[in-house]
Scaffold this motif. Structure first.
Motif, PDB file in Angstrom:
ATOM      1  N   PHE A  29       0.847  -1.193   0.000  1.00 17.71           N
ATOM      2  CA  PHE A  29       0.000   0.000   0.000  1.00 17.71           C
ATOM      3  C   PHE A  29       0.887   1.249   0.000  1.00 17.71           C
ATOM      4  CE2 PHE A  29      -2.921   3.061   2.167  1.00 17.71           C
ATOM      5  CZ  PHE A  29      -4.032   2.917   1.359  1.00 17.71           C
ATOM      6  N   THR A  30       1.949   1.199   0.808  1.00 18.30           N
ATOM      7  CA  THR A  30       2.850   2.341   0.921  1.00 18.30           C
ATOM      8  C   THR A  30       3.632   2.559  -0.375  1.00 18.30           C
ATOM      9  OG1 THR A  30       3.076   1.725   3.235  1.00 18.30           O
ATOM     10  CG2 THR A  30       4.598   3.359   2.424  1.00 18.30           C
ATOM     11  N   ALA A  31       4.026   1.443  -1.016  1.00 20.93           N
ATOM     12  CA  ALA A  31       4.798   1.553  -2.257  1.00 20.93           C
ATOM     13  C   ALA A  31       3.998   2.290  -3.326  1.00 20.93           C
ATOM     14  CB  ALA A  31       5.177   0.163  -2.754  1.00 20.93           C
ATOM     15  N   ARG A  32       2.669   2.279  -3.212  1.00 20.01           N
ATOM     16  CA  ARG A  32       1.854   2.947  -4.224  1.00 20.01           C
ATOM     17  C   ARG A  32       1.316   4.285  -3.743  1.00 20.01           C
ATOM     18  NH1 ARG A  32       0.585   0.067  -8.687  1.00 20.01           N
ATOM     19  NH2 ARG A  32       1.554  -1.985  -8.705  1.00 20.01           N
ATOM     20  N   GLY A  33       1.974   4.830  -2.759  1.00 18.26           N
ATOM     21  CA  GLY A  33       1.638   6.203  -2.387  1.00 18.26           C
ATOM     22  C   GLY A  33       0.643   6.357  -1.253  1.00 18.26           C
ATOM     23  N   GLY A  34       0.187   5.261  -0.668  1.00 16.85           N
ATOM     24  CA  GLY A  34      -0.714   5.366   0.481  1.00 16.85           C
ATOM     25  C   GLY A  34       0.088   5.557   1.765  1.00 16.85           C
ATOM     26  N   VAL A  35      -0.550   6.073   2.804  1.00 13.13           N
ATOM     27  CA  VAL A  35       0.121   6.276   4.087  1.00 13.13           C
ATOM     28  C   VAL A  35      -0.614   5.453   5.146  1.00 13.13           C
ATOM     29  CG1 VAL A  35       0.890   7.954   5.801  1.00 13.13           C
ATOM     30  CG2 VAL A  35       0.678   8.624   3.387  1.00 13.13           C
ATOM     31  N   ILE A  36       0.148   4.686   5.937  1.00 11.34           N
ATOM     32  CA  ILE A  36      -0.478   3.840   6.956  1.00 11.34           C
ATOM     33  C   ILE A  36      -0.229   4.395   8.349  1.00 11.34           C
ATOM     34  CG2 ILE A  36      -0.443   1.535   8.001  1.00 11.34           C
ATOM     35  CD1 ILE A  36      -0.847   0.463   5.442  1.00 11.34           C
ATOM     36  N   HIS A  37      -1.272   4.366   9.172  1.00 10.39           N
ATOM     37  CA  HIS A  37      -1.181   4.765  10.575  1.00 10.39           C
ATOM     38  C   HIS A  37      -1.684   3.596  11.408  1.00 10.39           C
ATOM     39  CE1 HIS A  37      -1.128   9.012   9.041  1.00 10.39           C
ATOM     40  NE2 HIS A  37      -1.875   8.448   8.101  1.00 10.39           N
TER      41      HIS A  37
ATOM     42  N   PRO B 154     -13.235  13.533  -3.483  1.00  8.27           N
ATOM     43  CA  PRO B 154     -12.417  14.406  -2.611  1.00  8.27           C
ATOM     44  C   PRO B 154     -10.924  14.283  -2.896  1.00  8.27           C
ATOM     45  CG  PRO B 154     -14.023  13.154  -1.341  1.00  8.27           C
ATOM     46  CD  PRO B 154     -13.968  12.538  -2.711  1.00  8.27           C
ATOM     47  N   GLU B 155     -10.161  15.236  -2.328  1.00 11.34           N
ATOM     48  CA  GLU B 155      -8.706  15.205  -2.513  1.00 11.34           C
ATOM     49  C   GLU B 155      -8.046  14.257  -1.518  1.00 11.34           C
ATOM     50  OE1 GLU B 155      -7.885  19.303  -1.859  1.00 11.34           O
ATOM     51  OE2 GLU B 155      -8.784  19.900  -3.785  1.00 11.34           O
ATOM     52  N   THR B 156      -8.666  14.186  -0.318  1.00  8.33           N
ATOM     53  CA  THR B 156      -8.076  13.357   0.739  1.00  8.33           C
ATOM     54  C   THR B 156      -9.061  12.265   1.138  1.00  8.33           C
ATOM     55  OG1 THR B 156      -6.849  15.255   1.588  1.00  8.33           O
ATOM     56  CG2 THR B 156      -7.154  13.396   3.093  1.00  8.33           C
ATOM     57  N   LEU B 157      -8.553  11.043   1.256  1.00  3.11           N
ATOM     58  CA  LEU B 157      -9.393   9.914   1.676  1.00  3.11           C
ATOM     59  C   LEU B 157      -8.746   9.255   2.891  1.00  3.11           C
ATOM     60  CD1 LEU B 157     -11.636   7.790   1.340  1.00  3.11           C
ATOM     61  CD2 LEU B 157     -10.185   6.647  -0.357  1.00  3.11           C
ATOM     62  N   ILE B 158      -9.507   9.174   3.977  1.00  5.62           N
ATOM     63  CA  ILE B 158      -8.998   8.548   5.207  1.00  5.62           C
ATOM     64  C   ILE B 158      -9.849   7.319   5.491  1.00  5.62           C
ATOM     65  CG2 ILE B 158      -8.519   8.876   7.661  1.00  5.62           C
ATOM     66  CD1 ILE B 158      -8.723  11.977   7.022  1.00  5.62           C
ATOM     67  N   THR B 159      -9.225   6.158   5.521  1.00  6.96           N
ATOM     68  CA  THR B 159      -9.961   4.912   5.766  1.00  6.96           C
ATOM     69  C   THR B 159      -9.559   4.364   7.132  1.00  6.96           C
ATOM     70  OG1 THR B 159      -9.964   4.469   3.400  1.00  6.96           O
ATOM     71  CG2 THR B 159     -10.407   2.602   4.844  1.00  6.96           C
ATOM     72  N   VAL B 160     -10.556   3.899   7.879  1.00  5.44           N
ATOM     73  CA  VAL B 160     -10.288   3.273   9.174  1.00  5.44           C
ATOM     74  C   VAL B 160     -10.708   1.813   9.067  1.00  5.44           C
ATOM     75  CG1 VAL B 160     -10.777   3.309  11.652  1.00  5.44           C
ATOM     76  CG2 VAL B 160     -10.821   5.452  10.347  1.00  5.44           C
ATOM     77  N   MET B 161      -9.780   0.911   9.386  1.00  2.00           N
ATOM     78  CA  MET B 161     -10.088  -0.513   9.185  1.00  2.00           C
ATOM     79  C   MET B 161      -9.512  -1.367  10.305  1.00  2.00           C
ATOM     80  SD  MET B 161      -8.876  -2.880   6.002  1.00  2.00           S
ATOM     81  CE  MET B 161      -7.297  -3.352   6.707  1.00  2.00           C
TER      82      MET B 161
ATOM     83  N   GLU C 149      -2.412   8.240 -10.038  1.00  2.00           N
ATOM     84  CA  GLU C 149      -2.204   9.605 -10.512  1.00  2.00           C
ATOM     85  C   GLU C 149      -3.316  10.041 -11.462  1.00  2.00           C
ATOM     86  OE1 GLU C 149       1.324  12.146 -12.484  1.00  2.00           O
ATOM     87  OE2 GLU C 149       1.919  10.187 -11.673  1.00  2.00           O
ATOM     88  N   GLY C 150      -3.898  11.187 -11.196  1.00  2.00           N
ATOM     89  CA  GLY C 150      -4.914  11.741 -12.092  1.00  2.00           C
ATOM     90  C   GLY C 150      -6.301  11.148 -11.903  1.00  2.00           C
ATOM     91  N   ASP C 151      -6.454  10.187 -11.007  1.00  3.45           N
ATOM     92  CA  ASP C 151      -7.763   9.558 -10.825  1.00  3.45           C
ATOM     93  C   ASP C 151      -8.040   9.345  -9.336  1.00  3.45           C
ATOM     94  OD1 ASP C 151     -10.083   8.097 -10.844  1.00  3.45           O
ATOM     95  OD2 ASP C 151      -9.356   6.525 -12.178  1.00  3.45           O
ATOM     96  N   GLY C 152      -8.956  10.114  -8.800  1.00  4.27           N
ATOM     97  CA  GLY C 152      -9.339   9.929  -7.394  1.00  4.27           C
ATOM     98  C   GLY C 152      -8.446  10.688  -6.440  1.00  4.27           C
ATOM     99  N   PRO C 153      -8.669  10.508  -5.129  1.00  8.62           N
ATOM    100  CA  PRO C 153      -7.925  11.258  -4.106  1.00  8.62           C
ATOM    101  C   PRO C 153      -6.419  11.067  -4.249  1.00  8.62           C
ATOM    102  CG  PRO C 153      -9.723  10.003  -3.116  1.00  8.62           C
ATOM    103  CD  PRO C 153      -9.635   9.578  -4.541  1.00  8.62           C
ATOM    104  N   GLN C 154      -5.685  12.149  -4.041  1.00  5.28           N
ATOM    105  CA  GLN C 154      -4.230  12.079  -4.165  1.00  5.28           C
ATOM    106  C   GLN C 154      -3.542  11.950  -2.802  1.00  5.28           C
ATOM    107  OE1 GLN C 154      -2.679  11.980  -7.528  1.00  5.28           O
ATOM    108  NE2 GLN C 154      -4.848  11.407  -7.688  1.00  5.28           N
ATOM    109  N   ASN C 155      -4.312  12.188  -1.724  1.00  3.83           N
ATOM    110  CA  ASN C 155      -3.797  11.920  -0.372  1.00  3.83           C
ATOM    111  C   ASN C 155      -4.608  10.768   0.202  1.00  3.83           C
ATOM    112  OD1 ASN C 155      -2.105  14.266  -0.410  1.00  3.83           O
ATOM    113  ND2 ASN C 155      -3.995  15.449  -0.092  1.00  3.83           N
ATOM    114  N   VAL C 156      -3.998   9.603   0.310  1.00  3.59           N
ATOM    115  CA  VAL C 156      -4.753   8.410   0.706  1.00  3.59           C
ATOM    116  C   VAL C 156      -4.155   7.824   1.981  1.00  3.59           C
ATOM    117  CG1 VAL C 156      -5.374   6.079   0.006  1.00  3.59           C
ATOM    118  CG2 VAL C 156      -5.468   7.937  -1.654  1.00  3.59           C
ATOM    119  N   HIS C 157      -4.969   7.773   3.039  1.00  7.21           N
ATOM    120  CA  HIS C 157      -4.502   7.291   4.336  1.00  7.21           C
ATOM    121  C   HIS C 157      -5.291   6.062   4.783  1.00  7.21           C
ATOM    122  CE1 HIS C 157      -2.134  10.940   5.279  1.00  7.21           C
ATOM    123  NE2 HIS C 157      -3.019  11.526   4.482  1.00  7.21           N
TER     124      HIS C 157
END
Ligand code: SF4
Lengths: 210, 519
Positions: free
Chosen positions: B91-99, B249-256, B296-304
């Motif tokens: 997930f991180t390799a493709r630009g997502g951020v994990i918390h 939206p620009e930012t997507l925050i998912t809780v799982m 890139e270019g499709d959907g939120p660009q900040n993905v958490h």
């Protein structure tokens, strides 16, 4: 300790009885045995059940079909990689009615909101469940374009129809942005009565090109 | 359980909306008095149950899919640490951020911080069990961030300042007229001429939310599945509100929850066949969205993604209860449960109602949590939930297991034997010999006396009072089965099997519960 280390060590501690991962029994169906005609018939049946409109036409008649479905639309959007020949009947080549969208030159959300219809291709379909899968390829475009306009016209090539889900997912690259569509948007939240069309396109037209 | 230091570690239990505000019997007693709720629920659960039965019967390999689903989830639990790390890498390799979040508080703080970083004060939300579990909406509200539920049912519940009563159809306890009244009262600009036609109400919701969707900069979602080998997340939905939130939206925050992983992309083929059929009784839900980090270019660009423990590691430590974490939240177990059907979801207190809630909530909070220790008893153990569960969670076995954990935990706390201990001792004394049992049964007519002319016992003393709190007990038969048998066989001409007087027949001695066997 960071939360990450903490959680991972809690999980390791919880698994101190060392449970073994079992062999996964995959005796469920991996493929269906239907021929092309049966696949088309099943897909049409399922889509109609979801209140989508379906037409099965020879590939040569796709342009005429698209043109007639777009008859009442003041404007429509197509992804950049959409087969231009299929739009021949719309009489809008380069005209103001047709808008072209691409990741490099995307239309804004507000612009999409003002557009009546969208025409896309599709990656693969599942006859048994009436599902059409879009994977963001050039003829399907960004996810937003098949979402915001109220009318979605989607072309499915007969060769892209599979019988069951495992066959379809086997043809897809999971890392692409994927949307699986089974009929138009619907809700059953009020007394379980199904209402078609809430936030997604309220009208779904499927053209099966054989 | 030990840590790397060899010190026994305390299990880390969950917090948030996992606790019942009152014991199940008390809540159930009140809810049972609500006839409207019971009628709505009865109609809903039976309708979904029938639809589900029909679409499940269509699949020739349903049982094979269940076997695969169950084994995959078992493998996930066994390999959880490595799968989480694998998912994180992809997930991180493709630009997502994990918390990572240990509990509800930590998760809420992470989400609020991420929203604050965007400079926004509003978020649109997709229906999600995990964010309900941690009480995210309430927390964001306190922080001055407005969270707007966009699923129609969740919107109804939120506008009415109510709580969901079912995990799939959260507003099922309200009928169309109530919903229209809520819209008229709480929806700014609602048309005063609004009718109670469901399609009219749905279009009113569309109007109400459309602007929000088209202008929202931040969205919060849950996830149904996460695929470790590709780093992909999936959301399964119907209305398109999910697609709106996941795409625009620009930012997507998912809780799982950390248990939602599946090892491979291929495993999705199993779960996407099991879930829609089990939950809504459809061959497939209208929309499923899958995303892997950022495109890139499709959907939120900040993905958490916030990975939530909140008691899951504690549940995992219970070898018997562990499989409760296999749950894919389809709600099939609720729709077949005779107890849920009568009490409704609110009686269970926590975010997770019904049979799965009765095991999951106490596993996440620890059975020692007094609020939840009555939940494992909220069942007739009829087994219908086990039959319905697409991933074959043996809920009845786990219920029995948790009851024994509860009894053990209480035994440690008190010296004086409880009424239950005394009663059990007495029963074992009586049941261990036929002579003694016969002696005890001589007391049956006494019970009839207690029942009075309406042949119902409405109030039992002591510990048994719990049973009569929300139901009546039929009077005991005039004679015991043993007496009846002896008499029948003494009387000449009485062929074996001939029933005695209707009241004295053995069938009358069946407990009221036997009527509840699943069809
Ligand atoms: S326990 Fe099983 S039946 Fe119940 S919600 Fe979870 S997956 Fe569905």
């Amino acid at each position: 300790m960071t939360a990450r280390e903490d959680i991972l060590s809690r999980i390791r501690a919880a698994l101190q009885d060392s449970p073994q991962a079992p062999q996964i029994p995959r005796e469920y169906r991996a493929a269906s045995e239907l021929d092309m005609d049966a696949l088309i018939e099943l897909l049409v049946d399922r889509l109609v059940d979801y209140k989508a409109q379906v037409a099965v036409v020879p590939e040569t008649e796709v342009p005429a079909r698209i043109a007639s479905l777009l008859d009442g639309a003041r404007s429509f959007v197509v992804p950049e990689g959409f087969d231009a020949g299929w739009l021949a009947g719309t009489g809008d080549d380069g005209g103001s009615r047709r808008r072209v969208d691409s990741p490099a030159a995307p239309l804004s959300v507000a612009e999409l909101d003002g557009i009546d219809a969208v025409v896309t291709g599709s990656a693969v379909a599942v006859a048994e469940t009436g599902t059409i899968i879009l994977d963001g390829s050039a003829n399907q475009g960004r996810r937003a374009i098949s979402l915001v306009p109220d009318h979605h016209i989607c072309v499915v090539k007969a060769a892209d129809i599979t019988g069951i889900l495992p066959e379809a997912l086997g043809r897809i690259d999971g890392t692409r942005p994927i949307t699986m569509i089974s009929g138009p948007s619907a809700t059953s939240d009020i007394e379980l009565e199904r209402v078609e069309g809430v936030h997604g396109p309220r009208r779904l037209d499927v053209i099966i090109a054989r | 359980m030990t840590t790397f230091l060899g010190m026994p570690a305390l299990p880390a239990f969950g917090s948030g909306n996992l606790f019942a505000g009152e014991s199940f019997p008390t809540a159930a007693h009140r809810e049972l008095g609500n006839a409207q709720l019971r009628a709505n629920l009865g109609h809903a659960t039976h309708t979904i149950r029938d639809k589900r039965q029909a679409v499940v019967a269509e699949l020739p390999d349903w049982e094979q899919l269940r076997d695969a689903g169950s084994a995959i989830k078992q493998a996930v639990m066994a390999r959880l640490p490595e799968l989480l790390e694998e998912f994180e890498t992809n997930f991180t390799a493709r630009g997502g951020v994990i918390h990572w979040a240990r509990d509800a508080r930590e998760a809420n703080e992470i989400v609020a911080g991420l929203v604050r970083d965007t400079g926004e004060t509003e978020v649109v939300k997709i229906k999600s069990m995990a964010t309900q579990e941690i009480g995210l909406n309430e927390y964001l509200e306190e922080q001055g961030i407005g969270a707007f539920e966009t699923d129609l049912a969740e919107l109804i519940v939120q506008l009415d300042h109510d709580k969901p009563s079912h995990i799939l159809v959260p507003a099922i306890h309200k009928n169309r007229t109530e919903i229209r009244d809520i819209f008229l009262r709480e929806m700014p600009g609602a048309d005063p001429a609004l009718t109670d036609d469901p399609s009219v109400l749905a279009m009113a919701a569309r109007e109400h939310l459309r602007r929000k969707f088209l202008t929202a900069k931040v969205a919060v979602s849950g996830a149904n599945f996460a695929l470790a080998d590709s780093g992909t997340l999936a959301v399964v939905e119907s209305e398109g509100n999910g697609r709106m939130c996941l795409t625009l939206p620009e930012t997507l925050i998912t809780v799982m929850g950390i248990e939602k992983l599946l090892p491979t992309w291929q495993d999705l083929e199993v779960f996407m066949q099991l879930l829609p059929r089990s939950s809504t009784g459809e061959r497939m839900n209208p929309y499923t969205s899958l995303w892997t980090g950022v495109t890139e270019g499709d959907g939120p660009q900040n993905v958490h993604l916030v990975l939530l423990d909140n008691g899951r590691s504690a549940a995992l430590a219970d070898e018997m209860g562990r499989s409760a974490l296999h749950c894919i939240r389809c709600s099939a177990c609720m729709n077949v449960c005779p107890v849920y059907e009568r009490t409704g979801g609110h009686a269970y207190g926590s975010t997770y109602p019904g049979p799965i809630g009765a095991i999951l909530s106490p596993l996440l909070t620890g059975i020692e949590a007094e609020e939840n220790n009555s939940l494992p008893y909220a069942s007739s153990l009829c087994g219908a939930c086990y039959d319905a569960c697409p991933v074959k969670i043996n809920i009845p076995d786990i219920l029995v297991h948790l009851r024994s954990v509860d009894v053990d935990s209480k035994r440690g706390k008190k010296k004086v034997p409880s009424q239950m201990d005394v009663g059990m001792k007495a029963a074992s004394w009586a049941l261990s010999s036929g002579k003694r049992l016969g002696l005890v049964e001589k007391g049956l007519p006494l019970g009839r006396l207690a029942a009075g002319p309406d042949r119902k016992i409405t109030k039992l003393p002591g510990i048994a009072a719990g049973w009569t709190q929300s139901r009546d007990i039929p009077a005991p038969p005039a004679q015991s089965f043993r007496d009846w048998w002896a008499k029948e066989h003494r009387n000449a001409g009485g062929a074996p099997g001939t029933p005695g007087t209707p009241e004295a027949g053995p069938s009358r001695t069946l407990s009221p519960d036997t009527k509840e066997t699943p069809q």
